[in-house]
Design a protein around this motif. Structure first.
Motif, short mmCIF file in Angstrom:
data_model
loop_
_atom_site.label_atom_id
_atom_site.label_comp_id
_atom_site.label_asym_id
_atom_site.label_seq_id
_atom_site.Cartn_x
_atom_site.Cartn_y
_atom_site.Cartn_z
N ALA A 61 36.07 37.48 41.19
CA ALA A 61 35.91 37.94 39.81
C ALA A 61 34.42 38.18 39.56
CB ALA A 61 36.44 36.91 38.82
N VAL A 62 34.09 39.31 38.91
CA VAL A 62 32.69 39.65 38.64
C VAL A 62 32.54 40.14 37.21
CG1 VAL A 62 32.24 40.28 41.04
CG2 VAL A 62 32.96 42.04 39.42
N THR A 63 31.32 40.00 36.72
CA THR A 63 30.98 40.55 35.42
C THR A 63 29.56 41.10 35.46
OG1 THR A 63 30.98 40.11 33.02
CG2 THR A 63 30.03 38.41 34.43
N GLY A 70 31.25 41.79 28.14
CA GLY A 70 31.64 40.55 28.80
C GLY A 70 32.93 40.67 29.58
N ASN A 71 33.40 41.90 29.82
CA ASN A 71 34.63 42.10 30.58
C ASN A 71 34.48 41.58 32.01
OD1 ASN A 71 35.99 43.24 28.47
ND2 ASN A 71 35.73 45.36 29.15
N ILE A 72 35.55 41.03 32.52
CA ILE A 72 35.57 40.53 33.89
C ILE A 72 36.49 41.40 34.72
CG2 ILE A 72 36.23 38.60 35.38
CD1 ILE A 72 35.48 36.70 33.13
N ARG A 73 35.97 41.92 35.83
CA ARG A 73 36.80 42.63 36.78
C ARG A 73 37.17 41.66 37.90
NH1 ARG A 73 36.93 48.20 36.83
NH2 ARG A 73 35.71 49.22 35.20
N PHE A 74 38.42 41.67 38.30
CA PHE A 74 38.83 40.72 39.33
C PHE A 74 39.94 41.29 40.18
CE2 PHE A 74 41.66 39.95 35.80
CZ PHE A 74 42.89 39.59 36.37
N HIS A 75 40.05 40.73 41.36
CA HIS A 75 41.15 41.06 42.26
C HIS A 75 41.48 39.81 43.05
CE1 HIS A 75 43.74 43.46 44.85
NE2 HIS A 75 43.19 42.87 45.89
N LYS A 76 42.77 39.49 43.16
CA LYS A 76 43.20 38.33 43.93
C LYS A 76 44.63 38.55 44.39
CE LYS A 76 44.22 35.79 39.62
NZ LYS A 76 43.99 34.54 38.87
N ASP A 77 44.96 37.90 45.51
CA ASP A 77 46.30 38.08 46.06
C ASP A 77 46.53 37.06 47.17
OD1 ASP A 77 48.82 39.16 46.41
OD2 ASP A 77 48.09 41.23 46.49
N LEU A 78 47.75 37.01 47.67
CA LEU A 78 48.08 36.19 48.81
C LEU A 78 47.51 36.81 50.08
CD1 LEU A 78 51.82 35.35 48.04
CD2 LEU A 78 49.79 34.01 47.47
N GLY A 79 47.04 35.96 51.00
CA GLY A 79 46.54 36.46 52.27
C GLY A 79 45.12 36.04 52.57
N LEU A 80 44.66 36.38 53.76
CA LEU A 80 43.29 36.11 54.17
C LEU A 80 42.34 37.05 53.45
CD1 LEU A 80 43.88 35.81 58.03
CD2 LEU A 80 43.79 33.95 56.35
N GLU A 88 37.26 49.76 49.53
CA GLU A 88 37.42 50.39 48.22
C GLU A 88 37.63 49.36 47.12
OE1 GLU A 88 41.39 50.73 50.50
OE2 GLU A 88 39.22 50.90 50.90
N THR A 89 38.25 48.22 47.47
CA THR A 89 38.45 47.16 46.48
C THR A 89 37.11 46.55 46.09
OG1 THR A 89 40.52 46.66 47.62
CG2 THR A 89 39.80 45.11 45.93
N ILE A 90 36.33 46.20 47.10
CA ILE A 90 35.00 45.63 46.85
C ILE A 90 34.14 46.62 46.08
CG2 ILE A 90 32.87 44.83 47.95
CD1 ILE A 90 35.09 42.82 48.17
N GLY A 91 34.25 47.90 46.41
CA GLY A 91 33.45 48.93 45.75
C GLY A 91 33.76 49.08 44.29
N GLY A 92 34.95 48.68 43.87
CA GLY A 92 35.32 48.79 42.46
C GLY A 92 34.99 47.57 41.63
N LEU A 93 34.46 46.52 42.29
CA LEU A 93 34.11 45.29 41.57
C LEU A 93 32.61 45.30 41.27
CD1 LEU A 93 36.23 42.73 43.64
CD2 LEU A 93 36.66 43.44 41.28
N HIS A 94 32.26 45.95 40.19
CA HIS A 94 30.84 46.07 39.82
C HIS A 94 30.43 44.91 38.90
CE1 HIS A 94 30.48 49.96 41.69
NE2 HIS A 94 31.53 50.40 41.02
N GLY A 95 29.33 44.25 39.26
CA GLY A 95 28.81 43.18 38.44
C GLY A 95 27.79 42.37 39.21
N ASN A 96 26.84 41.78 38.50
CA ASN A 96 25.77 41.01 39.14
C ASN A 96 26.01 39.50 39.08
OD1 ASN A 96 25.26 41.16 36.27
ND2 ASN A 96 23.25 40.25 36.67
#
Length: 480
Positions: A61-63, A70-80, A88-96
């Motif tokens: 999760a990033v902001t 203050g929006n939070i972008r996040f991605h999570k799921d089952l798996g390694l 492309e997933t990492i590229g869409g998570l913009h935040g410092n």
């Protein structure tokens, strides 16, 4: 799919994980780039280095602290980590400012809903939380929250922590104050990383049961479960976060510390040094590698054997085996080829998966073991299945004798603080003597680490060894 958090939408499931004795061993990671650079890739690499702590699910999760929403972008799921996150997933998570989590659970609650970080939208804004540990008063807390109108989206006790932070925040001047008030309500083990729109916070339980440390890379500050994750992102280790300490990293790069929760007694989990932590990590001033070498020395002194070679079960048994060989003056050899693409058998969720996992993961190097008397060192025997299979494999490959040495005492009691030690009926040592276990696994001799020798691994560090001696630092009143 990238999510922008405005309102978290997950399928509700009110089954309490505590009822089924869920114990987790997880890894947490948080980073704040005060120069404003994107941090998602750093969280990704940090989580990859913590993958040994949890293989069932993961999330980031990033902001962006420069924005007003203050929006939070996040991605999570089952798996390694490498399965869940693509470029492309990492590229869409913009935040410092970002937090990440790898999770492992021991019951059927392996669902996407339970993946972390938990992301909340509440009256004061947004919040993301990653938790390693387990609460012993989870039922009590959940009952209070449910009667107060809370609707749960997960079956984790981590969600209760998030709810209490949100509730306390309404009446406090800062999220740090809310977090400290929450900490006074919860009992158990926790290494917490919490992200608000402008701050990164890390809180460690007063006993120090769960590890947590602080690092720095240029103008980025990092908090994580193990120091190996700092090296993975090119950061320098600053220090361990002390038990009972809340560390807050602010937008201008300043770091504040609150130690109001601290206590004199400490109970660091000894199993971090026996098995869980990565070999290159340093936890509370103790090098994990050195601790395992000392464990091998203690085993060799307590249980000598006439043998031709000493070997270990990859990976965590190898260092203790090397220590045994050093002390005993017996050659150390690698006797197993390990398939690195197969996960740890100890943290497979079902017995059937554990058995098949052993056969897939390890293969005996026949030229090394044929005609030899072998000392085989491993970190633990929980159910006995893995060790019995390994001994059978060695003897089938021509080993004359297999003398098993275990760098942990017999598991006799469950852990309530977040380690995968199952209920007593599943622990082979709780219903069998050492001689009976030796016969069951097919070893020519068997020696466990003596409880009194555990302290030699970590010097004067206060440790929790309740799964071996039944002396729990925090009572679990819900199961008494």
């Amino acid at each position: 799919m990238i999510h922008t958090h405005k309102k978290l939408s997950l399928c509700p499931d009110l089954e309490t994980a505590q009822t089924h004795g869920v114990h987790e061993e997880c890894g947490v990671f948080g980073i704040y780039d005060t120069d404003g650079g994107d941090v998602a890739s750093s969280v990704y690499y940090g989580l990859c280095s913590l993958q040994h702590r949890g293989q069932e699910s993961c999330g980031i999760a990033v902001t962006d602290t420069s924005g007003a929403s203050g929006n939070i972008r996040f991605h999570k799921d089952l798996g390694l980590v490498q399965e869940v996150f693509k470029a492309e997933t990492i590229g869409g998570l913009h935040g410092n400012l970002g937090v990440g989590h790898v999770r492992y659970s021991t019951t059927g609650a392996t669902t996407r809903e339970n993946a972390q970080p938990l992301v909340l939208n509440y009256i004061k804004g947004t919040l993301a939380l990653a938790h390693n540990g387990n609460l012993v008063n989870a039922n009590e807390l959940k009952k209070e929250l449910v009667y107060g109108g809370a609707i749960f989206q997960t079956t984790t006790d981590s969600e209760m922590i998030a709810y209490y932070i949100a509730r306390e925040r309404v009446h406090t001047k800062s999220v740090e104050e809310a977090l400290l008030k929450t900490a006074k309500k919860i009992r158990g083990a926790y290494g917490l990383v919490v992200m608000s729109p402008r701050k990164l916070m890390a809180l460690r339980d007063p006993w120090g049961l769960k590890p947590l440390c602080l690092g720095k890379r240029e103008n980025s500050y990092i908090v994580t479960s193990e120091s190996c994750a700092l090296h993975a992102v090119g950061a320098e280790f600053i220090r361990d976060i002390e038990p009972g300490e809340l560390v807050t990293i602010h937008q201008d790069g300043t770091i504040t510390s609150d130690k109001s929760l601290q206590q004199e007694q400490r109970a660091h989990c000894i199993f971090e040094y026996i098995y869980f932590a990565r070999l290159d990590s340093v936890i509370d001033g103790i090098k994990v590698y050195d601790a395992r070498i000392r464990a091998g020395h203690a085993l060799a002194k307590a249980y000598p054997a006439e043998a031709d070679i000493v070997t270990g079960v990859p990976e965590s048994g190898l260092t203790a085996a090397r220590g045994y060989a050093q002390c005993a003056g017996i050659p150390f050899e690698i006797a197993f080829y390990k398939n690195s693409y197969i996960g740890r058998t100890f943290i497979k969720p079902t017995q059937k998966e554990r058995v098949s996992g052993v056969k897939l993961k390890l293969n005996v190097l026949e030229p090394v073991v044929r005609g030899k008397r072998i000392v085989l060192v491993d970190d633990s025997i929980v159910r006995g299945t893995t060790m019995a299979n390994l001994i059978q494999m060695l003897k089938k490959a021509g080993a004359k004798e297999v003398h098993v040495r275990i760098s942990a005492p017999p598991f006799l009691y469950p852990c309530y603080y977040g380690t995968d030690v199952p209920s007593n009926e599943q622990l082979i040592a709780s219903s069998h003597t050492v001689e009976e276990i030796r016969q069951i696994i097919g070893a020519d001799s068997l020696g466990y680490m003596k409880i009194e020798d555990l302290q030699t691994m970590v010097g004067k560090l206060g440790i929790c060894k309740a799964c071996f001696d039944n002396h729990y630092p925090i009572k679990n009143e819900e199961i008494q």
